[in-house]
Design a protein around this motif. Structure first.
Motif, PDB file in Angstrom:
ATOM      1  N   ARG A  56       0.800  -1.231   0.000  1.00 54.20           N
ATOM      2  CA  ARG A  56       0.000   0.000   0.000  1.00 54.20           C
ATOM      3  C   ARG A  56       0.829   1.275   0.000  1.00 54.20           C
ATOM      4  O   ARG A  56       0.472   2.272  -0.628  1.00 54.20           O
ATOM      5  CB  ARG A  56      -0.948  -0.010   1.217  1.00 54.20           C
ATOM      6  N   GLY A  57       1.964   1.255   0.740  1.00 52.74           N
ATOM      7  CA  GLY A  57       2.808   2.444   0.852  1.00 52.74           C
ATOM      8  C   GLY A  57       3.373   2.891  -0.483  1.00 52.74           C
ATOM      9  O   GLY A  57       3.737   4.055  -0.655  1.00 52.74           O
ATOM     10  N   ILE A  58       3.455   1.966  -1.437  1.00 46.60           N
ATOM     11  CA  ILE A  58       3.965   2.312  -2.771  1.00 46.60           C
ATOM     12  C   ILE A  58       2.826   2.459  -3.774  1.00 46.60           C
ATOM     13  O   ILE A  58       2.659   3.504  -4.395  1.00 46.60           O
ATOM     14  CB  ILE A  58       4.981   1.244  -3.260  1.00 46.60           C
ATOM     15  N   ILE A  59       2.007   1.420  -3.905  1.00 50.83           N
ATOM     16  CA  ILE A  59       1.079   1.415  -5.043  1.00 50.83           C
ATOM     17  C   ILE A  59      -0.098   2.373  -4.861  1.00 50.83           C
ATOM     18  O   ILE A  59      -0.697   2.801  -5.841  1.00 50.83           O
ATOM     19  CB  ILE A  59       0.591  -0.014  -5.390  1.00 50.83           C
ATOM     20  N   TYR A  60      -0.417   2.706  -3.604  1.00 53.38           N
ATOM     21  CA  TYR A  60      -1.510   3.656  -3.367  1.00 53.38           C
ATOM     22  C   TYR A  60      -1.021   4.997  -2.824  1.00 53.38           C
ATOM     23  O   TYR A  60      -1.778   5.733  -2.181  1.00 53.38           O
ATOM     24  CB  TYR A  60      -2.542   3.058  -2.405  1.00 53.38           C
ATOM     25  N   ALA A  61       0.244   5.325  -3.078  1.00 52.64           N
ATOM     26  CA  ALA A  61       0.779   6.594  -2.581  1.00 52.64           C
ATOM     27  C   ALA A  61       0.050   7.778  -3.229  1.00 52.64           C
ATOM     28  O   ALA A  61      -0.077   8.842  -2.632  1.00 52.64           O
ATOM     29  CB  ALA A  61       2.280   6.670  -2.849  1.00 52.64           C
ATOM     30  N   SER A  62      -0.435   7.590  -4.441  1.00 50.80           N
ATOM     31  CA  SER A  62      -1.291   8.600  -5.081  1.00 50.80           C
ATOM     32  C   SER A  62      -2.406   7.870  -5.806  1.00 50.80           C
ATOM     33  O   SER A  62      -2.200   6.772  -6.330  1.00 50.80           O
ATOM     34  CB  SER A  62      -0.488   9.429  -6.092  1.00 50.80           C
ATOM     35  N   ASN A  63      -3.600   8.435  -5.814  1.00 54.74           N
ATOM     36  CA  ASN A  63      -4.633   7.827  -6.661  1.00 54.74           C
ATOM     37  C   ASN A  63      -5.053   8.787  -7.784  1.00 54.74           C
ATOM     38  O   ASN A  63      -6.138   8.688  -8.335  1.00 54.74           O
ATOM     39  CB  ASN A  63      -5.832   7.309  -5.857  1.00 54.74           C
ATOM     40  N   GLY A  64      -4.119   9.689  -8.126  1.00 55.92           N
ATOM     41  CA  GLY A  64      -4.343  10.583  -9.257  1.00 55.92           C
ATOM     42  C   GLY A  64      -3.720  10.012 -10.533  1.00 55.92           C
ATOM     43  O   GLY A  64      -3.261   8.863 -10.544  1.00 55.92           O
ATOM     44  N   ASN A  65      -3.692  10.837 -11.571  1.00 48.01           N
ATOM     45  CA  ASN A  65      -3.092  10.400 -12.835  1.00 48.01           C
ATOM     46  C   ASN A  65      -1.607  10.090 -12.687  1.00 48.01           C
ATOM     47  O   ASN A  65      -1.038   9.376 -13.494  1.00 48.01           O
ATOM     48  CB  ASN A  65      -3.270  11.486 -13.909  1.00 48.01           C
ATOM     49  N   ASP A  66      -1.000  10.654 -11.644  1.00 44.51           N
ATOM     50  CA  ASP A  66       0.442  10.474 -11.426  1.00 44.51           C
ATOM     51  C   ASP A  66       0.764   9.259 -10.549  1.00 44.51           C
ATOM     52  O   ASP A  66       1.871   9.150 -10.028  1.00 44.51           O
ATOM     53  CB  ASP A  66       1.017  11.735 -10.766  1.00 44.51           C
ATOM     54  N   PHE A  67      -0.196   8.311 -10.393  1.00 44.82           N
ATOM     55  CA  PHE A  67      -0.010   7.221  -9.414  1.00 44.82           C
ATOM     56  C   PHE A  67       1.272   6.418  -9.657  1.00 44.82           C
ATOM     57  O   PHE A  67       1.959   6.044  -8.704  1.00 44.82           O
ATOM     58  CB  PHE A  67      -1.224   6.290  -9.397  1.00 44.82           C
TER      59      PHE A  67
END
Lengths: 271, 271
Positions: A240-251
């Motif tokens: 989670r700390g990596i793959i969900y660090a952003s949920n925008g277009n820049d994920f």
């Protein structure tokens, strides 16, 4: 993949990072939901952005099974993509399987043959004949739960059995199983101080360590107590700390930034 | 399905037989291999021939996963067929899952929602927070491994933990978990004499009992030590002894004959 090849990759990339591909459709960027296979589209973007920073990918099968046949297809596409594009990366089916002998053989076929993973996680509760069918696959690795990162680890794993904690009994006993050289172990980062004792039982085995980051484990502590001299002997997982660090277009870009931070810390520790 | 509905079925059918649908393409009649979906064709024939003799079906997920996406489709068709044709039959996904909380929730969704099983088997090694996400599903049942039917059960399950065997600790501890009324337990028929002690801890819980037949367990012994007064409290599983009794064109008919033998023995015991 042999252990020696894994160690070479670690030294080449100066990283012992494993990225957990636990894809939850409620958490990925909304624009991906329009893709034909949003789970694979997400994984592909993460893999393209991070493959040079990690030495292993670990899809947790629960997140794929929850979406039924579509999920299983996404898992198949993901492992095939990694194996085609980045065959040097170690792959872990985090499945926590285990059953009586002939049934464990079917699970081993599922993950080692039908899906060509390098390794699979298994649970020890059913003992030797539930794990040996996995160990029978040469050039594959079986990663057994020893001491997990969750609170429930204290329910049974740390209880004393014949004068020794259950997780130590599990590790100790497994050393006598056939092809035990193919064993690795899961030890949670949230219990880093236990690693010193574990290293007394298995000085050289690779440990898969979840719980760094979201679950609160410390990379420095894990390395202090768990790292081996020559072969590193650790795969540190972050999901989670990596793959969900952003949920925008820049994920994917932000995932790469987070993975780089961990890789840099690892490079410093390896110096 | 509620426990009360299951008990009513047992009394109506005079049977507490569970049939394990562990389909191995190397063992089914050769003529079925020409079918579009040999696994489902086999299961359908077995279900059509035996549904009046049993109260539960238990596909073991390993046998489906080994065939990848095709296998998962066969599993989906099988559970849908049972639920449409025989909704009164209790269904068990024999999956032996268990993981940290958010991951166990995904497994629960896979088996209770995506595939509409009445129950799923789980492993206890990771403790309370790995099992409670399954228990959170109302009107569903969670069947936890306690004492399994294989030789490996003696590796850890029967070892003494704080003055009590691990499998007893597992059962005792689980009684305090949230929604523990949704728990059933796996206890192997090969260890029937242990059932008396288990009944002291959980006098009323349902037990799923594998190991009668092919693995050598005795139905009479299991009932002597494990049966409850009012609700029977047992589901006796037979897989290979029924579904592979013949691999000729008469396989379904012979399976029904074998299931009838067990049902008749159960009817006599229930008298």
């Amino acid at each position: 993949m042999t252990t020696q090849q894994l160690v070479s990759e670690i030294k080449k990339k100066k990283s012992f990072l494993c990225i957990g591909l636990d894809v939850d459709l409620d958490k990925i960027p909304a624009h991906l939901l329009q893709e034909e296979d949003p789970i694979f589209a997400f994984n592909k973007a993460i893999i393209d952005a991070t493959h040079h920073l990690c030495v292993a990918y670990k899809p947790n099968t629960a997140f794929y099974e929850a979406y039924g046949i579509k999920g299983w297809k996404s898992l198949e596409k993901t492992i095939n993509y990694i194996n085609e594009k980045h065959p040097e990366i170690f792959t872990i089916a985090d499945a926590k399987r285990g059953d009586i002998g002939n049934t464990s053989t079917m699970y081993a076929k599922a993950f080692f043959e039908d899906l060509a993973f390098d390794s699979v996680t298994v649970a020890p509760y059913m003992g030797k004949d539930s794990v040996e069918p996995f160990l029978a696959f040469e050039d594959k690795h079986t990663i057994m739960l020893a001491l997990t990162s969750n609170q429930g680890a204290f329910d049974f794993q740390t209880k004393t059995v014949d004068g020794k904690e259950l997780y130590k009994q599990v590790i100790e006993t497994s050393k006598s199983w056939k092809n035990s050289q193919n064993l690795m172990y899961v030890v949670g980062a949230t219990k880093a101080e236990y690693l010193a004792d574990i290293r007394k039982i298995i000085p050289d085995s690779f440990l898969l360590v979840p719980g760094v980051g979201a679950q609160g484990g410390s990379l420095e502590e894990v390395c202090k107590y768990g790292m081996t001299d020559d072969t590193v002997g650790l795969l540190i997982n972050s999901s989670r700390g990596i793959i969900y660090a952003s949920n925008g277009n820049d994920f994917a870009e932000v995932a790469a930034t987070k993975a780089t931070e961990l890789q840099q810390q690892m490079e410093n520790i390896l110096k």
